[in-house]
Design a protein around this motif. Structure first.
Motif, mmCIF file in Angstrom:
data_model
loop_
_atom_site.group_PDB
_atom_site.id
_atom_site.type_symbol
_atom_site.label_atom_id
_atom_site.label_comp_id
_atom_site.label_asym_id
_atom_site.label_seq_id
_atom_site.Cartn_x
_atom_site.Cartn_y
_atom_site.Cartn_z
ATOM 1 N N PRO A 32 1.345 0.962 0.102
ATOM 2 C CA PRO A 32 2.301 0.051 0.742
ATOM 3 C C PRO A 32 2.234 0.138 2.273
ATOM 4 O O PRO A 32 2.288 -0.876 2.966
ATOM 5 N N GLU B 202 8.139 -8.190 5.786
ATOM 6 C CA GLU B 202 7.039 -7.985 4.816
ATOM 7 C C GLU B 202 7.255 -6.698 4.035
ATOM 8 O O GLU B 202 7.076 -6.652 2.820
ATOM 9 N N GLU B 203 7.635 -5.630 4.725
ATOM 10 C CA GLU B 203 7.865 -4.342 4.053
ATOM 11 C C GLU B 203 8.949 -4.469 2.985
ATOM 12 O O GLU B 203 8.806 -3.968 1.868
ATOM 13 N N ILE C 39 3.517 -15.023 2.562
ATOM 14 C CA ILE C 39 3.173 -14.057 1.512
ATOM 15 C C ILE C 39 3.129 -14.787 0.184
ATOM 16 O O ILE C 39 4.011 -15.603 -0.120
ATOM 17 N N LEU D 95 -1.133 -6.778 -1.267
ATOM 18 C CA LEU D 95 -0.434 -7.786 -0.483
ATOM 19 C C LEU D 95 -1.304 -9.034 -0.459
ATOM 20 O O LEU D 95 -2.492 -8.960 -0.190
ATOM 21 N N SER E 213 -2.828 -13.571 -8.503
ATOM 22 C CA SER E 213 -2.868 -12.259 -7.876
ATOM 23 C C SER E 213 -3.932 -11.394 -8.496
ATOM 24 O O SER E 213 -4.038 -11.293 -9.706
ATOM 25 N N MET F 273 7.774 -6.901 0.001
ATOM 26 C CA MET F 273 6.791 -6.272 -0.889
ATOM 27 C C MET F 273 7.386 -5.082 -1.643
ATOM 28 O O MET F 273 6.986 -4.794 -2.766
ATOM 29 N N CYS G 21 -1.287 -6.003 7.526
ATOM 30 C CA CYS G 21 -0.571 -7.273 7.737
ATOM 31 C C CYS G 21 -0.198 -7.432 9.207
ATOM 32 O O CYS G 21 -0.391 -8.493 9.803
ATOM 33 N N ARG H 15 7.013 -4.905 -5.591
ATOM 34 C CA ARG H 15 6.406 -3.736 -6.252
ATOM 35 C C ARG H 15 7.366 -3.117 -7.261
ATOM 36 O O ARG H 15 6.965 -2.690 -8.333
ATOM 37 N N CYS I 283 -0.978 -1.588 3.465
ATOM 38 C CA CYS I 283 -0.850 -3.058 3.397
ATOM 39 C C CYS I 283 -0.027 -3.575 4.577
ATOM 40 O O CYS I 283 -0.390 -4.571 5.211
ATOM 41 N N SER I 284 1.077 -2.887 4.879
ATOM 42 C CA SER I 284 1.944 -3.337 5.978
ATOM 43 C C SER I 284 1.225 -3.230 7.313
ATOM 44 O O SER I 284 1.350 -4.116 8.175
ATOM 45 N N ALA J 53 3.405 -14.544 -3.852
ATOM 46 C CA ALA J 53 3.970 -13.658 -4.891
ATOM 47 C C ALA J 53 4.061 -14.412 -6.204
ATOM 48 O O ALA J 53 4.372 -15.606 -6.220
#
Length: 590
Positions: free
Chosen positions: A249, A346-347, A287, A197, A392, A350, A256, A354, A252-253, A289
């Motif tokens: 994942p 966010e979940e 975020i 993330l 990234s 991402m 965050c 992903r 990361c969440s 990306a």
């Protein structure tokens, strides 16, 4: 795995000396040191402590003029197929590691070990002892991004009684679950699926996120099982700083959410304000990306993004394409809403990113093993593979590395090739860019000449892009063009980008491309999934060349182009001896 071997021990060293070193570095031990001539053994309370001792002491601490070497103690009978590789660069692309390990044999399992160190650690099992031995010999001390890998055996309890079965030599499936005594083994055999993330946070909150002497960030790292990098030195004086979170994942969440909570609390404390919702609105979640994924995140007519907004009760905006540069290919996704709503968004965001990444990796790997000399990590087709700055960390590598994308495809010097790629006429503006900036950047990046031919007709539906350069340049230029068309939604979200490419082949080689009764061209189509056509009754041009038409998605088209170039090279090599034999005969006739 909690028993250690200590090598390069001075003859003057005693058990008390070693004890004092371990105590100095606050490394507990559970049994007395057993000191031999030139080496010693000690037991640690658990594997995590043993790992810390290796990382802290090995090659770094000196005793009586000798630098100690510390590694797992492995009896000879258990030195079989299992290795531990330490000091792996923290931002390494996992498929780079997979490719490196595969050079020495078949990797049956590759599991990440959770440690407190900045660098990564993996446990690897090879299919055969000789493969593991060669990997240890070649990789120990091997430099990757200025990090020297450290490789050692780890105990293989199955070594004597359970030789590896031939039928189990494919894939990355571990032999059973991790042992109970090894609680820190990560369950991530598919390491490359872990996309980090990337967040942007206001610079004034960085101090609060780090905490006094780093206590806050350490606590977040520990609670969320994450590795968090705060890039304080990037963009000196900037109002915002990027943060990279490496974890699952869920990890990361969770990290965050913790970071957002800290920013919100800091803002309230600073403003002496009780209006939490107002503060949250002022501090949106941002975020980062890669642009390659943003088109799929948005979806056709913005449907994906609208659904996330509705499901999470947030307002989401994305920075414009004009903000992108070749070396900063990330876009900023700004999410506004309550803390809880932003966390849910966010979940979902991402998850989409992903999915896009994993789909791209799967497609690339499906074809890459069929393309001779292809180096996935240096091509720069994937996001950030050739970018620097704020790219990234999933896709590292300096710009210069992109020039090594292809090794030689055949024998001798790699020649320049010309490919005519046909794109929708409406997409010409996107490929050229404002004042021609995009096509210039693309040309520099790929190392190719890229020109757009004038339209044949006023209402032409397609335009021809003329790309001239060696194979590596063709791959990068065409890859970026395919990607651009997808990003700009010239093709639907579930629709593959399929383009027609024309390459010219010498007329004397056209028959070989077709094959007897069309056998070769049919095999080409079956192998590559591309449509390959050599139009009949062509009149060769002034260079005695005819056109071969290739239609398909990017990987299929690239594979077909490479295979056809191979055929041409073979024909030319076969003709060379004939030409040299003919030369003297002509001379004799004269």
């Amino acid at each position: 795995m909690n028993k250690l071997y200590i090598g390069n021990v001075s003859e003057q060293a005693s058990a008390l000396d070693l004890e004092s070193i371990f105590e100095q570095w606050k490394i507990p031990f559970s049994a007395p040191f057993l000191v031999k001539s030139g080496y010693a053994f000690v037991d640690c309370p658990d594997e995590k402590v043993a790992m810390r001792a290796i990382d802290t002491l090995s090659g770094k601490v000196e005793l009586h003029g000798k630098v100690l070497e510390v590694e797992h103690s492995v009896p000879k009978r258990q030195r079989s197929c299992k290795l531990q590789i330490r000091n792996i660069p923290p931002h390494m692309q996992w498929e780079v590691l997979d490719g490196l390990l595969a050079q020495y044999g078949t990797v049956e399992s590759c599991e990440q070990v959770n440690t407190d160190t900045e660098t990564a650690v993996v446990n690897v099992r090879y299919a055969a002892k000789d493969q593991a031995r060669e990997a240890l010999d070649k990789l120990n001390g091997f430099l990757m991004e200025n990090y020297a890998l450290k490789v050692s055996y780890i105990p293989d309890e199955n070594a004597a009684a359970d030789p590896p079965a031939v039928g189990n030599r494919r894939g990355f499936n571990p032999r059973g679950p991790p042992r109970q005594g090894s609680p820190n083994l990560g369950a991530r055999p598919k390491l490359q699926s872990d996309v980090p993330l990337r967040m942007l946070v206001p610079t004034q909150f960085v101090g609060a996120i780090i905490g006094k002497e780093g206590a806050t960030i350490r606590n977040i790292t520990k609670q969320t099982h994450s590795k968090i990098d705060i890039h304080r030195k990037e963009n000196a004086g900037a109002a915002e700083k990027p943060i990279t979170v490496h974890s699952t994942p869920e990890g990361c969440s969770s990290a965050c959410r913790s970071i957002m909570e800290i920013m919100q609390k800091e803002a309230i404390d600073t403003k002496m304000c009780e209006d939490t919702e107002a503060v949250t609105e002022e501090i949106p979640l941002k975020i980062l990306a890669h642009n390659n994924f943003v088109g799929r995140l948005i979806g056709k007519e913005g449907r994906n993004l609208k659904k996330i907004e509705q499901d999470t009760d947030t307002k989401i905006t994305i920075s414009p394409l004009q903000d992108l540069t070749l070396y900063n290919p990330e876009r900023t996704i700004t999410v506004k809403g309550t803390l809880e709503a932003c966390a849910k968004a966010e979940e979902e965001i991402m998850k989409k990113i992903r999915e896009s990444y994993e789909n791209d990796v799967a497609a690339m790997h499906l074809q890459s093993n069929l393309i001779p000399g292809l180096n996935l990590n240096a091509l720069g087709i994937f996001p950030g593979a050739a970018s620097g700055g704020m790219s990234s960390p999933v896709f590292p590598g300096p710009p210069a590395a992109a020039q090594a994308g292809y090794q030689s495809f055949g024998q001798g010097q790699v020649e320049s090739e010309t490919v005519h790629l046909f794109i929708p006429a409406l997409a010409v503006g996107a490929i050229i860019g404002k004042q021609g900036q995009h096509i210039k950047q693309l040309s520099r990046f790929a190392g190719a000449s890229i020109k757009i031919a004038p339209a044949d007709e006023v209402d032409a539906k397609q335009r021809m892009v003329i790309i001239t350069g060696p194979p590596e340049a063709q791959f990068k230029a065409q890859g970026r063009i395919f990607g651009k068309l997808k990003e700009e939604n010239f093709f639907g979200p579930k629709e593959e980008v399929k383009l027609e490419a024309h390459i010219k082949v010498p007329s004397f080689a056209a028959g070989r491309v077709i094959g007897k009764g069309g056998k070769t061209v049919n095999e080409l189509q079956n192998l590559t999934s591309a449509e390959v056509v050599v139009p009949r009754d062509q009149t060769p041009d002034e260079n005695d060349q005819v056109v071969v038409k290739i239609t398909g998605h990017f990987y299929a088209s690239q594979l077909a182009q490479r295979k056809i170039q191979e055929i041409i090279s073979q024909v030319r090599r076969q003709q060379q001896p004939k030409a040299s034999a003919t030369g003297p005969q002509v001379a004799r006739r004269k």
